[in-house]
Design a protein around this motif. Sequence first.
Motif: not given
Length: 168
Positions: A31-32, A131-135, A160-161, A166-168
């Motif tokens: 998970q992110r 990166a495609g995940s809901m944080l 913070v967009q 650029f989050a991995m």
Amino acid sequence: MPNSLTRLVTGTAAALCLGLASSAQADVYSQRFMTLELANDIAMGAVEACREMGHQTAVVVVDRAGNDQVVLRDRMAGVQTIQIAGDKARAVTMSGTTSANFRDNREDIRMEMNHVDGIIMLAGGLPIEAAGSMLGAVGVSGAPGGDLDEECAQAGIDRVQERLDFAM
């Protein structure tokens, strides 16, 4: 003949290992999570955006499970705004969409859902994604209308967009 037996045993062992690896991957997943610093920057960006519009608000940023990560209440925002902002954010993590979309798309259960502890179907909650995940999600309460709350929440995310992009 021994060569064929060796190939059969080796092939069977390899197939079993692949099956076990595949099975193990289904049992464990990654998970992110957002950092406290990211959540705080989103919350502060939302508070400051509302201040610029002349509104005193509360902002709650929750993680993907709906747990409070950051809670900010501007000095003149009512104490109830904290709970409402958090409930909007948790509605987002539960539904996977903005709290306004959830309200609009599920009018048929709106009254029932508003009786569920920890969520409220009002505009002002947005998902935080990378990166495609809901944080997690951000909820805002205190501006004169959910559309303005949502505008402030979006300003917090906009702050913070680039970091999210650029989050991995």
